[in-house]
Write an enzyme that holds these catalytic residues in place. Structure first.
Site, PDB file in Angstrom:
ATOM      1  N   SER A   1       0.828  -1.195   0.000  1.00 15.97           N
ATOM      2  CA  SER A   1       0.000   0.000   0.000  1.00 15.97           C
ATOM      3  C   SER A   1       0.871   1.257   0.000  1.00 15.97           C
ATOM      4  O   SER A   1       1.562   1.524  -0.960  1.00 15.97           O
ATOM      5  CB  SER A   1      -0.980  -0.033   1.175  1.00 15.97           C
ATOM      6  OG  SER A   1      -2.143   0.717   0.872  1.00 15.97           O
TER       7      SER A   1
ATOM      8  N   LYS B   1     -22.768  16.324  10.168  1.00 16.32           N
ATOM      9  CA  LYS B   1     -21.686  16.895  10.973  1.00 16.32           C
ATOM     10  C   LYS B   1     -21.017  15.849  11.861  1.00 16.32           C
ATOM     11  O   LYS B   1     -19.804  15.908  12.096  1.00 16.32           O
ATOM     12  CB  LYS B   1     -22.229  18.048  11.832  1.00 16.32           C
ATOM     13  CG  LYS B   1     -21.171  18.743  12.688  1.00 16.32           C
ATOM     14  CD  LYS B   1     -20.068  19.346  11.826  1.00 16.32           C
ATOM     15  CE  LYS B   1     -19.012  20.022  12.687  1.00 16.32           C
ATOM     16  NZ  LYS B   1     -17.869  20.488  11.878  1.00 16.32           N
TER      17      LYS B   1
END
Length: 326
Positions: free
Chosen positions: A132, A184
């Site tokens: 990765s 939020k």
């Protein structure tokens, strides 16, 4: 039993909310970087930089000390090297499962910029693991050598986040939230994600993965069929990675050094050097350490994080098999 569970819950919440205990200075700051010759006697040089461990731009907190972040340390090595015209090649020795998306991208950018400014040739030597983000930072290389037992690949993104809502409900705890927008508090560890949250997270993850895939296609000569396999984000051993075009050669560290000298057009007797902040007896190319031996502070919360297996929320270019061990 109840008291023990409550204690564990409190510690978990402290870690997740990022609370930390005061730091106590116990150790002096590390000294400046010093060049160390690992082998050879010539004037021209091959610089070895080791990237060992999780890629992060945060200081490495340990039980009794703190060390500069990997990003900070690698950039310091590159800036030092840029001042030395005798450095003709860079050997990046990678042993990493990856790390944060931004930290990996910063290293990719800094290594690419160093190559462009200095004109040095670059070879990557993959050790145990170059997965990765560990592969991401290898992409600027002119040549990639993987050890016969290297595990590489995992070319993709994972969004990791802790979840304690079930634990809190079990023991009668709740988190009250007032928010200015419907999303939020998305990603909050104190409530399960809803379908809208998951769709947004998946979109962000896909966009970051797309950048990774684009860079692989740009820097590696691989076919569309090979890219389809690579985009599955699985890991490969070195021979299969070579067949997919992810690496150029299966070999050993001395093979990578020889290739670096060849690409740079310098003789076999060229010096192989690295930078250290401390002396190491019987030093050689297999020493993975480039950090300072001593740190500057004590921080207990990160140690608790490691002990309890909690993973910091964030987007990662990382092989997820290592997440529980962080």
């Amino acid at each position: 039993m109840r008291a023990r569970d409550l204690t564990c819950m409190i510690l978990l919440i402290v870690v997740i909310m990022g609370c930390s205990l005061p730091k106590i200075n116990l150790f002096p700051q590390a000294g400046p970087l010093k060049e160390v010759t690992l082998e050879g006697t010539g004037e021209e040089k091959v610089l070895v930089i080791s990237v060992n461990g999780v890629i992060s731009d945060q200081p490495k907190e340990k039980m009794l000390r703190s060390q500069p972040s990997m990003v900070q340390e690698v950039v310091a090595h590159l800036k030092r090297a840029e001042k030395d015209p005798k450095i003709k090649a860079l050997l990046l020795k990678v042993n990493s499962p990856g790390g944060g998306v931004t930290a990996s991208d910063i290293l990719f950018h800094e290594i690419s910029a160093f190559k462009a400014r200095s004109g040095v040739k670059m070879v990557v030597a993959m050790m145990d693991l170059a997965a990765s983000g560990g592969y991401y930072i290898s992409l600027p290389a002119d040549w990639i050598v993987a050890h016969p037992t290297t595990v590489t690949g995992s070319i993709g993104v994972i969004f990791a986040r802790p979840q304690v809502s079930g634990f809190m409900e079990k023991y009668g705890f709740a988190m009250n939230v007032s928010k200015s927008g419907v999303h939020k508090d998305m990603g909050s560890p104190f409530r399960p994600a809803n379908p809208g949250d998951e769709a947004i997270f998946q979109s962000l993850t896909d966009q970051m993965a797309s950048r990774f895939h684009h860079l692989v296609k740009t820097h590696r000569n691989i076919t569309a069929e090979q890219m389809d396999l690579v985009a599955s984000a699985r890991v490969y051993l070195a021979p299969e990675a070579k067949s997919l075009g992810l690496v150029d050669q299966v070999g050993y560290l001395n093979d990578a050094i020889a290739k670096a000298k060849s690409l740079a057009g310098i003789g076999d007797g060229a010096r192989v050097v690295t930078y250290r902040r401390y002396e190491s007896e019987e030093d050689n190319i297999y020493n993975p350490e480039m950090q300072a031996q001593a740190g500057s502070a004590v921080s207990i919360a990160p140690a608790l994080t490691a002990l309890m297996g909690a993973q910091e929320t964030g987007f990662y270019y990382m092989w997820p098999a290592v997440l529980a061990g962080r």
